[in-house]
Write an enzyme that holds these catalytic residues in place. Sequence first.
Site, mmCIF file in Angstrom:
data_model
loop_
_atom_site.group_PDB
_atom_site.id
_atom_site.type_symbol
_atom_site.label_atom_id
_atom_site.label_comp_id
_atom_site.label_asym_id
_atom_site.label_seq_id
_atom_site.Cartn_x
_atom_site.Cartn_y
_atom_site.Cartn_z
ATOM 1 N N CYS A 16 0.813 -1.216 0.000
ATOM 2 C CA CYS A 16 0.000 0.000 0.000
ATOM 3 C C CYS A 16 0.838 1.253 0.000
ATOM 4 C CB CYS A 16 -0.885 0.046 1.245
ATOM 5 S SG CYS A 16 -1.926 -1.397 1.435
ATOM 6 N N GLY A 42 0.497 0.088 -5.125
ATOM 7 C CA GLY A 42 -0.771 -0.641 -5.076
ATOM 8 C C GLY A 42 -1.646 -0.217 -6.220
ATOM 9 N N ASN A 117 -0.432 1.545 5.756
ATOM 10 C CA ASN A 117 0.524 0.763 4.966
ATOM 11 C C ASN A 117 1.255 -0.154 5.945
ATOM 12 O OD1 ASN A 117 3.716 1.495 3.356
ATOM 13 N ND2 ASN A 117 2.394 -0.257 3.106
ATOM 14 N N GLY A 118 1.178 -1.441 5.685
ATOM 15 C CA GLY A 118 1.832 -2.398 6.573
ATOM 16 C C GLY A 118 0.959 -3.610 6.771
ATOM 17 N N TYR A 257 13.548 -2.992 -4.262
ATOM 18 C CA TYR A 257 12.520 -3.060 -5.300
ATOM 19 C C TYR A 257 11.371 -2.082 -5.109
ATOM 20 C CZ TYR A 257 8.434 -4.777 -7.826
ATOM 21 O OH TYR A 257 7.324 -4.855 -8.603
HETATM 22 P P1 AMP Z 1 8.875 -13.722 -10.238
HETATM 23 O O1 AMP Z 1 8.576 -13.591 -11.673
HETATM 24 O O2 AMP Z 1 7.747 -14.336 -9.451
HETATM 25 O O3 AMP Z 1 10.188 -14.374 -9.928
HETATM 26 O O4 AMP Z 1 8.964 -12.235 -9.655
HETATM 27 C C1 AMP Z 1 10.132 -11.510 -9.847
HETATM 28 C C2 AMP Z 1 9.826 -10.185 -10.490
HETATM 29 O O5 AMP Z 1 8.794 -9.527 -9.772
HETATM 30 C C3 AMP Z 1 11.050 -9.312 -10.469
HETATM 31 O O6 AMP Z 1 11.237 -8.819 -11.777
HETATM 32 C C4 AMP Z 1 10.726 -8.200 -9.498
HETATM 33 O O7 AMP Z 1 11.038 -6.962 -10.082
HETATM 34 C C5 AMP Z 1 9.239 -8.296 -9.230
HETATM 35 N N1 AMP Z 1 8.916 -8.352 -7.790
HETATM 36 C C6 AMP Z 1 9.658 -8.819 -6.788
HETATM 37 N N2 AMP Z 1 9.006 -8.718 -5.609
HETATM 38 C C7 AMP Z 1 7.816 -8.178 -5.871
HETATM 39 C C8 AMP Z 1 6.681 -7.802 -5.075
HETATM 40 N N3 AMP Z 1 6.654 -7.992 -3.761
HETATM 41 N N4 AMP Z 1 5.631 -7.243 -5.690
HETATM 42 C C9 AMP Z 1 5.626 -7.060 -7.008
HETATM 43 N N5 AMP Z 1 6.646 -7.399 -7.821
HETATM 44 C C10 AMP Z 1 7.739 -7.945 -7.267
#
Ligand code: AMP
Length: 486
Positions: A16, A42, A117-118, A257
């Site tokens: 969030c 979000g 947020n949390g 990220y």
């Molecule tokens: P995956 O495809 O499931 O391995 O997710 C990795 C990709 O999702 C990477 O390119 C990250 O930039 C992005 N990512 C990592 N953590 C998150 C998160 N909590 N929420 C949204 N995107 C994420």
Amino acid sequence: MITTHPFDDDKLREECGVFGVAGAVDAAAMVALGLHALQHRGQEAAGISSFDGRHFHNHKALGHVAGNFDSEDTMRQLKGDWAIGHVRYATTGETALRNVQPLYAELSSGGFAIAHNGNISNAMKLRHDLVRTGSIFQSTSDTETIIHLVATSRYRTLLDKFIDALKQVEGAYSLICLTDSGMIACRDPLGIRPLVMGRIGDAVIFASETVALDIVGAEFERSVEPGELIVVSGGEIRSHRPFAEKQSRPCIFEHVYFSRPDSIVDGSSVYSVRKAIGAQLAMENPVEADLVVPVPDSGTPAAIGYAQQSGLPFELGIIRSHYVGRTFIQPGDGVRHLGVKLKHNANKPLIAGKRLVLIDDSIVRGTTSLKIVQMMRDAGAAEVHMRIASPPTMHSCFYGVDTPERSKLLAAQKSIEEMRQFIQADSLSFLSIDGLYRALGEASRNDDRPRYCDACFTGDYPTTLTDLAERDQPNQLTLLAERVAG
Ligand code: AMP
């Protein structure tokens, strides 16, 4: 009836962003702009609550900020010089409008709107206790627990009730609340999620990230400190420290990220930290190659750092379409796969015959890496070496960053060599945890007193996780749930 447990049900874990304006003409319009800058936090729903000195006004809807607050009618209804807003998403399951924030309640003290947020890691336990003594919940959101704790507190003033409520919750919370006598902003004692304060003219602004101050032209004043509660009321700003002091543990993943690269988080430029992460990665995991290629956009600053450190040329070997949301955010595995294809395309003439170092910020399920490596091979790459700008994500986050359950985390299930085989790369390596801390200006992690919450990488959760422990030893609460449900 309570039938699900938060840790069995993805929809209760959210990412969030929050934003608040205290004392500015057209406060709701400023909040809409602030939320727009926080859209990456979000993308599922957005809401605004405003107060005009007499009445509260609320508008909440599923969808993006731009779509929800584009009509003059909507904005005209959100009257007043005080307003707060919220963006959220949940990854799977039904997306109930009743969970969209700000949540609003009429308390004995008057109207009360809250944006959070949390994630509260004992929300389920508190909720069971509250339901047993007569509270009637309207949503499945953990944030509603705070409202009920405020409503049922025996303290006299709203501020004391609020503090009493927060002393009972564990986990992560950056909160902005709007009452008919002012605004309250508060960060949990460990400061897990970010929250900053800014000014524009006489108005005070609170936001999850500094980018949201930039968009409205507000000056960044400072971070709300971990454990600090700020009240803006009657032309005054008062800072309170109601909690026992603890060593803070802000979320390290905000730097990896989650936050936007143009934000300042915990006093550091996110962009500079990500470049330093890339440089560390190059020092720890060099490789003979022709080009450094980021997986855009999240891998780009780290790839610049990697290229500068290694002396290899940085090139845009993957082009991203900006008309699709974050891959991860699309619910359902089928759509998630489709999302990756929609979002990225190989820059074929550049890649053909080249040995590539591909940089992404993290591997969660492995879906993105698998697709991208394949895409590079289809485009004629000679070799594909994957370098990840964070340590392996081994553990779920219970503090408000959405991560799937452990069984779906690639690194929790496979060794690095098995992961390499899974994503079909020629080589795969990750940044070390000490390397990540070095990029953040520390000598190493310091296991006795780590500066950040890095539980997603280390499993070292800085708070108790009451609801999770209960899920693993279900006796008492499950019995209680059955009694409540029955
Ligand atoms: P995956 O495809 O499931 O391995 O997710 C990795 C990709 O999702 C990477 O390119 C990250 O930039 C992005 N990512 C990592 N953590 C998150 C998160 N909590 N929420 C949204 N995107 C994420």
